[in-house]
Design a protein around this motif. Structure first.
Motif, PDB file in Angstrom:
ATOM      1  N   VAL A   1       2.989   5.840   7.452  1.00 40.91           N
ATOM      2  CA  VAL A   1       3.566   7.162   7.161  1.00 40.91           C
ATOM      3  C   VAL A   1       5.042   7.039   6.788  1.00 40.91           C
ATOM      4  CG1 VAL A   1       4.126   9.418   8.143  1.00 40.91           C
ATOM      5  CG2 VAL A   1       1.909   8.355   8.646  1.00 40.91           C
ATOM      6  N   GLY A   2       5.805   6.320   7.612  1.00 43.64           N
ATOM      7  CA  GLY A   2       7.225   6.160   7.334  1.00 43.64           C
ATOM      8  C   GLY A   2       7.478   5.356   6.066  1.00 43.64           C
ATOM      9  N   GLY A   3       6.650   4.316   5.840  1.00 46.32           N
ATOM     10  CA  GLY A   3       6.815   3.506   4.638  1.00 46.32           C
ATOM     11  C   GLY A   3       6.553   4.294   3.373  1.00 46.32           C
ATOM     12  N   THR A   4       5.560   5.180   3.416  1.00 47.48           N
ATOM     13  CA  THR A   4       5.278   6.019   2.245  1.00 47.48           C
ATOM     14  C   THR A   4       6.416   6.987   1.983  1.00 47.48           C
ATOM     15  OG1 THR A   4       2.891   5.878   2.720  1.00 47.48           O
ATOM     16  CG2 THR A   4       3.616   7.634   1.241  1.00 47.48           C
ATOM     17  N   ALA A   5       6.939   7.602   3.060  1.00 52.45           N
ATOM     18  CA  ALA A   5       8.078   8.509   2.902  1.00 52.45           C
ATOM     19  C   ALA A   5       9.303   7.770   2.365  1.00 52.45           C
ATOM     20  CB  ALA A   5       8.402   9.179   4.240  1.00 52.45           C
ATOM     21  N   LEU A   6       9.531   6.558   2.879  1.00 56.11           N
ATOM     22  CA  LEU A   6      10.675   5.775   2.418  1.00 56.11           C
ATOM     23  C   LEU A   6      10.529   5.393   0.954  1.00 56.11           C
ATOM     24  CD1 LEU A   6      13.301   4.237   3.072  1.00 56.11           C
ATOM     25  CD2 LEU A   6      11.881   2.287   3.747  1.00 56.11           C
ATOM     26  N   ALA A   7       9.333   4.968   0.555  1.00 57.55           N
ATOM     27  CA  ALA A   7       9.101   4.596  -0.842  1.00 57.55           C
ATOM     28  C   ALA A   7       9.283   5.797  -1.765  1.00 57.55           C
ATOM     29  CB  ALA A   7       7.692   4.010  -1.000  1.00 57.55           C
ATOM     30  N   LEU A   8       8.810   6.974  -1.325  1.00 58.02           N
ATOM     31  CA  LEU A   8       8.980   8.176  -2.142  1.00 58.02           C
ATOM     32  C   LEU A   8      10.456   8.538  -2.252  1.00 58.02           C
ATOM     33  CD1 LEU A   8       7.634  10.460  -3.699  1.00 58.02           C
ATOM     34  CD2 LEU A   8       7.449  11.734  -1.550  1.00 58.02           C
TER      35      LEU A   8
ATOM     36  N   VAL B   1       0.838  -1.211   0.000  1.00 60.35           N
ATOM     37  CA  VAL B   1       0.000   0.000   0.000  1.00 60.35           C
ATOM     38  C   VAL B   1       0.868   1.254   0.000  1.00 60.35           C
ATOM     39  CG1 VAL B   1      -1.643   1.344   1.377  1.00 60.35           C
ATOM     40  CG2 VAL B   1      -1.984  -1.122   1.081  1.00 60.35           C
ATOM     41  N   THR B   2       1.904   1.287   0.829  1.00 60.97           N
ATOM     42  CA  THR B   2       2.749   2.482   0.894  1.00 60.97           C
ATOM     43  C   THR B   2       3.508   2.708  -0.413  1.00 60.97           C
ATOM     44  OG1 THR B   2       4.552   1.200   1.914  1.00 60.97           O
ATOM     45  CG2 THR B   2       3.027   2.349   3.387  1.00 60.97           C
ATOM     46  N   THR B   3       3.889   1.624  -1.084  1.00 66.64           N
ATOM     47  CA  THR B   3       4.539   1.772  -2.390  1.00 66.64           C
ATOM     48  C   THR B   3       3.609   2.475  -3.371  1.00 66.64           C
ATOM     49  OG1 THR B   3       5.877  -0.210  -2.060  1.00 66.64           O
ATOM     50  CG2 THR B   3       5.577   0.525  -4.319  1.00 66.64           C
ATOM     51  N   LEU B   4       2.336   2.089  -3.360  1.00 68.49           N
ATOM     52  CA  LEU B   4       1.363   2.705  -4.263  1.00 68.49           C
ATOM     53  C   LEU B   4       1.029   4.135  -3.830  1.00 68.49           C
ATOM     54  CD1 LEU B   4      -1.014  -0.362  -4.768  1.00 68.49           C
ATOM     55  CD2 LEU B   4       0.713   0.515  -6.359  1.00 68.49           C
ATOM     56  N   LEU B   5       0.956   4.378  -2.515  1.00 66.21           N
ATOM     57  CA  LEU B   5       0.644   5.724  -2.029  1.00 66.21           C
ATOM     58  C   LEU B   5       1.720   6.736  -2.416  1.00 66.21           C
ATOM     59  CD1 LEU B   5      -0.686   5.055   1.604  1.00 66.21           C
ATOM     60  CD2 LEU B   5      -2.003   5.839  -0.375  1.00 66.21           C
TER      61      LEU B   5
END
Length: 418
Positions: free
Chosen positions: A116-123, A66-70
């Motif tokens: 939150v952290g996973g989305t920031a990391l993926a970005l 999910v975070t990768t897609l977000l």
């Protein structure tokens, strides 16, 4: 493909394939430190997130998808900022964002901090993939661009391999061990950002002092040659990740080979990628990159065919067959990584390369999120369904890229080169 009869000037017989130019040592060191930290973390990533978030492995797996897609919509802003501020600033910012993400993981447990952290990391991961090749293309002297781009792959593979090796020796499977893992990874990203700031500055837009394109003059989705290459690159990326996820399952559960087989196969892959990227990249300079990319994708078929063949031979022969297939696959991977970087950085108009590469990373990010689903939904338990599917992806990629010619300066949107 047409070979060039004249070697590049200034290259001798000894290490003539090595990149040259101001800042090349800083650039290589920054890329290596960045990959070293990633490799140190990667083998334990699922256990790391499960331990620090206190969630189950199943929840962590779904959350990371999910975070990768977000993170993908944020790439449009990344592209614009890269064009406006320059790739060096974006590369440093991406490293800083990833460092902050790991400090956050270590400091705040729970599902929402993981999201939150996973989305920031993926970005941050995607932003680094936008900025690094663009910075290499900007800093490379004339005639050196392909070697600088190859250097990004060499440092990545060498750093990932060494980092994974060190992690296997030093990381303890405990909460405190994972805290140390996160902090070491954060420190590596901080150091990578500092090294990046030691590189020469490049002007936003056109570093050669040319005129910036009018706003809205180019759009990646209207540039047919770029779209073909980006789509093919995403297909081959998905295929490579499906191999990474699916091959261990295939080897251990279907072929019932010893567990050391998996490690040996990927060790061969990593060693060849690290040792041969620069000389192979130098050799491929003389050929049309669209054709190189197409043939590299077809090289993936060697592993797929050997996987199918391995099902019908003895265990000893199967190991040898898979090793041969992995060698052919790796040569194809070398060609794909080199040619795709040349085309993806060379086809877009100079002032908007960041935006174009962000669109490429949008497709790559989607492939990253979907590749594990591809590998697990087509396990090939009684049939080679996975390998036939991956072969189809490689064939489609070859058809898309073979007509694409060599980039040589800005081209009109929607008009591929001959």
């Amino acid at each position: 493909m047409t070979a060039s009869a004249t070697p590049a000037r200034g290259t001798g017989t000894r290490a003539g394939f090595l990149p040259r130019g101001r800042g090349v040592v800083w650039f290589g060191a920054s890329g290596f430190v960045n990959a070293l930290g990633t490799g140190f973390f990667y083998p334990f990533s699922l256990l790391f997130f499960a331990s620090l978030s206190r969630e189950s492995l199943g929840t962590v797996g779904v959350t990371l998808t999910v975070t990768t897609l977000l993170a993908l919509p944020g790439l449009f802003l990344v592209g614009r900022l890269t064009d406006r501020c320059g790739p060096r600033a974006m590369l440093a910012a991406a490293s800083a964002l990833r460092a902050a993400s790991f400090v956050f993981f270590v400091s705040v447990p729970g599902l929402w901090p993981l999201i939150v952290g996973g989305t920031a990391l993926a970005l941050g991961n995607r932003a680094e993939q936008v900025a690094a090749p663009l910075l290499a293309a900007r800093l490379a002297p004339e005639g050196q661009s392909s070697r600088w781009l190859a250097l990004t792959r060499v440092t990545f593979n060498a750093g990932m391999g060494l980092g994974a090796l060190l992690a296997g020796v030093f990381v303890a499977d405990s909460h405190s061990g994972f805290v140390v893992l996160g902090l070491v990874n954060a420190a590596s990203f901080v150091l990578a950002a500092v090294l990046c700031l030691g590189l020469p500055a490049t002007a936003p837009g056109d570093p050669a002092g040319g005129t910036r394109s009018p706003r809205g003059a180019h759009r990646p989705w209207r540039h047919r040659a770029f779209v073909r290459v980006a789509a093919a690159n995403a297909l081959l990326w998905a295929a490579a990740l499906a191999v990474e996820s699916g091959l261990p399952v295939f080897v251990l559960r279907e072929l019932t080979l010893p567990s050391w087989t998996v490690g040996t196969l990927f060790a061969v892959n990593t060693a060849l990628l690290t040792l041969l990227q620069l000389p192979v990249g130098r050799a491929l300079d003389r050929f049309r990159p669209g054709a190189v990319l197409a043939l590299g994708g077809l090289g993936y078929l060697g592993l797929y065919a050997c996987a199918v063949l391995a099902r019908s031979v003895s265990s000893t022969v199967a190991v040898a067959v898979l090793m041969a297939g992995m060698t052919v696959y790796t040569i194809g991977e070398l060609a794909v990584s080199q040619a795709s970087l040349i085309l993806l950085t060379g086809l877009p108009p100079e002032p908007e390369r960041g935006s174009y590469l962000a669109v490429n990373q949008l497709l790559v990010g989607a492939a990253t999120a979907l590749a594990p689903l591809l590998a697990t939904s087509l396990p090939g338990a009684r049939s080679p369904a996975l390998w036939w599917t991956l072969a189809a992806l490689s064939l489609v990629a070859a058809v898309l890229t073979h007509p694409v010619g060599r980039p040589a300066g800005p081209e009109a949107p929607g008009e591929p080169r001959a």
